[in-house]
Design a protein around this motif. Structure first.
Motif, PDB file in Angstrom:
ATOM      1  N   CYS A 188       3.513   1.271  -6.343  1.00 33.65           N
ATOM      2  CA  CYS A 188       3.520   1.420  -7.498  1.00 33.65           C
ATOM      3  C   CYS A 188       4.890   0.446  -8.317  1.00 33.65           C
ATOM      4  O   CYS A 188       4.875   0.314  -9.546  1.00 33.65           O
ATOM      5  CB  CYS A 188       3.808   2.973  -8.061  1.00 33.65           C
ATOM      6  N   GLY A 189       5.619   0.025  -7.494  1.00 34.88           N
ATOM      7  CA  GLY A 189       6.676  -0.980  -8.033  1.00 34.88           C
ATOM      8  C   GLY A 189       7.985  -0.198  -8.480  1.00 34.88           C
ATOM      9  O   GLY A 189       8.867  -0.816  -8.986  1.00 34.88           O
ATOM     10  N   THR A 190       8.070   1.131  -8.381  1.00 39.44           N
ATOM     11  CA  THR A 190       9.112   1.827  -8.871  1.00 39.44           C
ATOM     12  C   THR A 190      10.386   1.351  -8.180  1.00 39.44           C
ATOM     13  O   THR A 190      10.223   1.314  -6.717  1.00 39.44           O
ATOM     14  CB  THR A 190       8.974   3.251  -8.716  1.00 39.44           C
ATOM     15  N   ALA A 191      11.469   1.401  -8.537  1.00 40.45           N
ATOM     16  CA  ALA A 191      12.741   1.116  -7.994  1.00 40.45           C
ATOM     17  C   ALA A 191      13.032   2.300  -6.993  1.00 40.45           C
ATOM     18  O   ALA A 191      12.766   3.584  -7.415  1.00 40.45           O
ATOM     19  CB  ALA A 191      13.818   0.849  -8.617  1.00 40.45           C
ATOM     20  N   LEU A 192      13.354   2.201  -5.812  1.00 36.72           N
ATOM     21  CA  LEU A 192      13.532   3.246  -4.652  1.00 36.72           C
ATOM     22  C   LEU A 192      14.955   3.305  -4.426  1.00 36.72           C
ATOM     23  O   LEU A 192      15.747   2.553  -4.523  1.00 36.72           O
ATOM     24  CB  LEU A 192      12.831   2.895  -3.412  1.00 36.72           C
ATOM     25  N   PRO A 233       8.439  -3.339   3.964  1.00 35.21           N
ATOM     26  CA  PRO A 233       7.713  -2.450   2.757  1.00 35.21           C
ATOM     27  C   PRO A 233       8.407  -0.916   2.900  1.00 35.21           C
ATOM     28  O   PRO A 233       8.544  -0.548   4.169  1.00 35.21           O
ATOM     29  CB  PRO A 233       6.421  -2.358   3.013  1.00 35.21           C
ATOM     30  N   ARG A 234       8.312  -0.316   1.625  1.00 36.19           N
ATOM     31  CA  ARG A 234       8.755   1.089   1.535  1.00 36.19           C
ATOM     32  C   ARG A 234       7.896   1.497   0.333  1.00 36.19           C
ATOM     33  O   ARG A 234       7.633   0.828  -0.530  1.00 36.19           O
ATOM     34  CB  ARG A 234      10.415   1.179   1.204  1.00 36.19           C
ATOM     35  N   ALA A 235       8.016   2.871   0.411  1.00 37.81           N
ATOM     36  CA  ALA A 235       7.087   3.784  -0.421  1.00 37.81           C
ATOM     37  C   ALA A 235       7.702   4.828  -1.167  1.00 37.81           C
ATOM     38  O   ALA A 235       8.624   5.158  -0.563  1.00 37.81           O
ATOM     39  CB  ALA A 235       5.765   3.910   0.096  1.00 37.81           C
ATOM     40  N   CYS A 236       7.363   5.400  -2.141  1.00 37.83           N
ATOM     41  CA  CYS A 236       7.632   6.458  -2.672  1.00 37.83           C
ATOM     42  C   CYS A 236       7.362   7.829  -1.893  1.00 37.83           C
ATOM     43  O   CYS A 236       6.406   7.820  -1.237  1.00 37.83           O
ATOM     44  CB  CYS A 236       7.289   6.752  -4.050  1.00 37.83           C
ATOM     45  N   ALA A 265       1.022   7.511  -6.894  1.00 35.87           N
ATOM     46  CA  ALA A 265      -0.467   7.379  -7.187  1.00 35.87           C
ATOM     47  C   ALA A 265      -0.689   7.225  -8.822  1.00 35.87           C
ATOM     48  O   ALA A 265      -1.547   6.573  -9.242  1.00 35.87           O
ATOM     49  CB  ALA A 265      -1.392   8.356  -6.494  1.00 35.87           C
ATOM     50  N   ARG A 266       0.058   8.484  -9.420  1.00 39.48           N
ATOM     51  CA  ARG A 266      -0.214   8.501 -10.885  1.00 39.48           C
ATOM     52  C   ARG A 266       0.421   7.182 -11.617  1.00 39.48           C
ATOM     53  O   ARG A 266      -0.063   6.562 -12.343  1.00 39.48           O
ATOM     54  CB  ARG A 266       0.642   9.683 -11.585  1.00 39.48           C
TER      55      ARG A 266
END
Length: 72
Positions: free
Chosen positions: A25-29, A54-57, A64-65
């Motif tokens: 989603c590209g959100t800063a982590l 790579p990292r994810a939420c 997903a939203r």
């Protein structure tokens, strides 16, 4: 956790490749609010191989939203 194929590294921003932003989603982590997807190797045609991280939420439903452009 649902297993998903990673997007092609060539389609990602530098922030996504370095694990600063979610790969989907590209959100800063921030540390502790993310999932480390492990070091990956990319081998571009005609170029030198390199690592990307790579990292994810951690909140997959919210991710997903955001990925679909829906409001939280």
């Amino acid at each position: 956790m649902t297993v998903r194929d990673l997007p092609p590294v060539s389609d990602l921003t530098e922030q996504q490749q370095r694990g600063w932003s979610c790969v989907w989603c590209g959100t800063a982590l921030t540390v502790g609010e993310d999932q480390d997807l492990g070091e990956k190797r990319a081998r571009p045609e005609g170029g030198a191989a390199y690592s990307w991280f790579p990292r994810a939420c951690s909140d997959t439903a919210a991710c997903a939203r955001r990925e679909q452009g829906q409001a939280l």
